[in-house]
Design an enzyme around this catalytic site. Structure first.
Site, PDB file in Angstrom:
ATOM      1  N   SER A 148       7.132  11.545  13.420  1.00 20.82           N
ATOM      2  CA  SER A 148       5.763  11.079  13.158  1.00 20.82           C
ATOM      3  C   SER A 148       4.920  11.150  14.421  1.00 20.82           C
ATOM      4  CB  SER A 148       5.786   9.651  12.606  1.00 20.82           C
ATOM      5  OG  SER A 148       6.181   8.701  13.589  1.00 20.82           O
ATOM      6  N   LYS A 149       5.505  10.812  15.561  1.00 21.51           N
ATOM      7  CA  LYS A 149       4.762  10.859  16.820  1.00 21.51           C
ATOM      8  C   LYS A 149       4.564  12.301  17.299  1.00 21.51           C
ATOM      9  CE  LYS A 149       4.215   6.423  17.219  1.00 21.51           C
ATOM     10  NZ  LYS A 149       2.882   5.794  17.148  1.00 21.51           N
ATOM     11  N   TYR A 170      10.690   8.398  13.200  1.00 19.71           N
ATOM     12  CA  TYR A 170       9.674   7.877  14.119  1.00 19.71           C
ATOM     13  C   TYR A 170       9.274   8.970  15.103  1.00 19.71           C
ATOM     14  CZ  TYR A 170       7.589   5.016  17.817  1.00 19.71           C
ATOM     15  OH  TYR A 170       6.743   4.498  18.763  1.00 19.71           O
ATOM     16  N   ASN A 199      -4.591  -1.496   4.742  1.00 19.41           N
ATOM     17  CA  ASN A 199      -3.375  -0.715   4.876  1.00 19.41           C
ATOM     18  C   ASN A 199      -3.794   0.659   5.375  1.00 19.41           C
ATOM     19  OD1 ASN A 199      -1.021   0.714   4.659  1.00 19.41           O
ATOM     20  ND2 ASN A 199      -0.852   0.571   2.437  1.00 19.41           N
TER      21      ASN A 199
END
Length: 247
Positions: A159-160, A156, A64
């Site tokens: 996060s990028k 998302y 993970n």
């Protein structure tokens, strides 16, 4: 003679999709491949065998990537199995499509942990070997939405965007040690992650791309090879968009 002969590359989330394409392209150019995925199932085992047919060493590790403890164990095992780490490709990632107001804290934390946390974990643990050798390559797989932002993919995108800033910062921090750090900001690539779109939605997306089609994982793999090889020996701290000309 291959562009990556004798080197060892770690590719996270490489049982399928972009990660697999990168691992295969690196292997074709002589790199030994250690790759991770959440579980090592039949698909991951098949990927390892496919890589081995190219005449290099390959091993899959269940991990993970969002867990520092899991990642530490895997990196230690890779050191033992391969003896070196020359290239790190931080590819593991997930998406979540929906209004931010409909997301729970648990959901947005999960996206952040997998997409950004995994990059922090793997980079932190791979750096010592690279610093010791005074060379190395770190390549982060980002997204065009990390800069532009995407409606219904707010976390998302965040996060990028974090990956992009981290890439630039680490390039400055690691440059004196001869380590290059870059990112590929991918556009719409034809992977399982984008299989959620209907044919109508796919057509509408393609209409927004200058080349009028989705990208292929193999195209990301070829570009990643260029960035990981000596062809890009003076390139670091860059977020390079690979989106087919998003309009």
């Amino acid at each position: 003679m291959g562009l990556l002969d004798g080197k060892t590359a770690i590719v996270t989330g490489a049982a399928r999709g972009i990660g697999k394409a990168i691992a295969l392209k690196f292997a074709q150019e002589g790199a030994n491949i250690a790759f991770t995925d959440l579980v090592i199932d039949e698909n991951a085992e098949a990927t390892a065998k496919e890589i081995e047919t190219l005449g290099v060493k390959a091993k899959a590790y269940a991990s993970n990537a969002a867990s520092f403890e899991d990642t530490a164990k895997v990196v230690e095992a890779i050191h033992a199995d391969f003896g070196r780490i020359d290239i790190l490709v931080n590819n593991a990632g997930i998406s979540h499509i929906g209004l931010f107001t409909d997301m729970t804290p648990e959901q947005w934390q999960h996206v952040l942990n997998v997409n950004l946390g995994s990059v922090l974990n793997c980079t932190h643990l791979a750096i010592p070997a690279m610093v010791h050798n005074k060379k190395g390559v770190i390549l982060n797989i980002s997204s065009m939405w990390g800069e532009a932002g995407a409606s219904c993919e707010a976390v998302y995108s965040a996060s990028k965007g974090g990956i992009n800033a981290f890439t630039k910062a680490m390039a400055k921090e690691l440059g004196p040690s001869g380590i290059r750090v870059n990112a590929i900001a991918c556009g719409v690539i034809d992977t399982e992650m984008n299989a959620c779109f209907s044919e109508e939605e796919r057509a509408e997306l393609a209409d927004e791309i200058a080349l009028m089609r989705f990208g292929k994982p193999e195209e990301v793999g070829r570009f990643a090879l260029t960035l990981a090889s000596e062809s890009a020996s003076f390139l670091t701290g860059q977020i390079i968009t690979l989106d087919g000309g998003m309009l």
